[in-house]
Design an enzyme around this catalytic site. Structure first.
Site, short mmCIF file in Angstrom:
data_model
loop_
_atom_site.label_atom_id
_atom_site.label_comp_id
_atom_site.label_asym_id
_atom_site.label_seq_id
_atom_site.Cartn_x
_atom_site.Cartn_y
_atom_site.Cartn_z
N SER A 146 0.87 -1.18 0.00
CA SER A 146 0.00 0.00 0.00
C SER A 146 0.90 1.23 0.00
O SER A 146 2.08 1.14 0.38
CB SER A 146 -0.84 0.00 1.28
OG SER A 146 -1.45 1.26 1.50
N TYR A 159 -1.90 -1.03 10.23
CA TYR A 159 -1.89 -1.33 8.79
C TYR A 159 -0.55 -0.94 8.18
O TYR A 159 0.08 -1.71 7.45
CB TYR A 159 -3.04 -0.54 8.15
CG TYR A 159 -3.25 -0.78 6.67
CD1 TYR A 159 -3.84 -1.95 6.21
CD2 TYR A 159 -2.91 0.20 5.74
CE1 TYR A 159 -4.08 -2.14 4.86
CE2 TYR A 159 -3.14 0.02 4.39
CZ TYR A 159 -3.73 -1.16 3.95
OH TYR A 159 -3.96 -1.35 2.61
#
Ligand code: NAD
Length: 280
Positions: A146, A159
């Site tokens: 990401s 995350y």
């Protein structure tokens, strides 16, 4: 998709984890469209079945139930694909979750869950697929990290932790794998229009708005467009895919001036959450 890209994928085999939704579903569709046989693997078997049911081919789409936190199951799926297709050409370690919100509100159970899926899930995929690829002298591992794995993202701290690890794993392995003819690419998009944007967070996490406001946009990137970008990048053996362009530019600026990114992120979180409530 150009013929040149199609040639790279036609008649090959791939596993896409998290293939039942979002980016994984778009990847499954794009790969089968260029003639790749795809094992669309998801913890939600019904979702994977729905994805492959609508695919016109020419590649085959095969739905499989897979929990990426189960290393034996990941190993078994890779073994099954190799025995069916003769080889595993592409391993897309894509399954993932997000838990937004302030870190002090996360339980250890939530920390462990996100590490198990986002990081251990990728480790399981690499551990199962890489030896087959070494033996074959070819293959491509594509890990979905990401933009939050390149630029530290507060309120997505758990995350970001897992995605930095996936980006590091991918780049380190890429250097090591080259001598065996095995390739590694890491995918680093910012907000993509998938159900993950509406995932539950903890506390006052603003959800979807947090992702979109951060990029000053009202529309997240299209998963189909990302799948096309990924196949093009895989075909030319790019080490990174950082999209959209403004995210790529932000990343480059952050490498030159990390303090700038940090100050921007701190200010952004203040704007989103306001000042902490203190006891009076
Ligand atoms: P999504 O929620 O649409 O899809 C994720 C899929 O993973 C779901 O089908 C889910 O069932 C599956 N999954 C969850 N846990 C699993 C497990 N233990 N084993 C197997 N499958 C499991 O989300 P998405 O946006 O398509 O996410 C795909 C990947 O892209 C994730 O790794 C995510 O972190 C990453 N990513 C997404 C965005 C975004 O904005 N959508 C941005 C950057 C990176």
């Amino acid at each position: 998709m150009s013929t040149a890209h199609g040639d790279r994928f036609s008649g090959r085999s791939a596993i896409v984890t998290g293939g039942g939704s979002g980016i994984g579903a778009a990847l499954t569709s794009a790969l089968t469209a260029v003639g790749c046989d795809v094992w669309c693997a998801d913890i939600d078997l019904e979702a994977a079945k729905r994805v492959v049911a609508g695919l016109p081919g020419p590649g085959r789409g095969i739905a499989a139930r897979l929990d990426v936190t189960d290393s034996a199951a990941v190993q078994q799926l890779v073994t099954d694909v190799v025995s069916d297709a003769g080889t595993l050409d592409f391993m897309f370690n894509n399954a993932g979750i997000v838990i937004g919100g302030e870190t002090q509100l996360l339980s250890l159970q939530q920390w462990n869950r996100i590490i198990d899926i986002n990081l251990r899930g990728v480790v399981h995929g690499v551990h199962a697929a890489y030896p087959h690829m070494i033996a074959a002298g070819s293959g491509h591992i594509v890990n979905t990290a990401s933009a939050a794995g390149l630029m530290a993202s507060g309120l997505l701290t758990s995350y970001s932790t897992t995605k930095f690890a996936v980006a590091g794993l991918s780049n380190a392995l890429r250097a090591e794998a080259a001598r065996y003819g095995v390739r590694v690419t890491v995918v680093c998009p910012s907000a993509v229009e998938t159900p993950i944007l509406d995932s539950e967070g903890v506390g006052d996490f603003p959800g979807r708005r947090f992702y979109l406001d951060a990029e000053k946009t009202r529309r997240a990137y299209s998963p189909d467009r990302l799948a096309t970008d990924i196949l093009a990048a895989v075909a030319r053996d790019a080490p990174w895919i950082v999209v959209p362009r403004r995210t790529h530019i932000g990343w480059l600026i952050g490498r030159i001036a990390p303090g700038f990114l940090h100050r921007r992120m701190t200010k952004y979180i203040q704007q989103q959450l306001g000042r902490p409530r203190t006891a009076s």
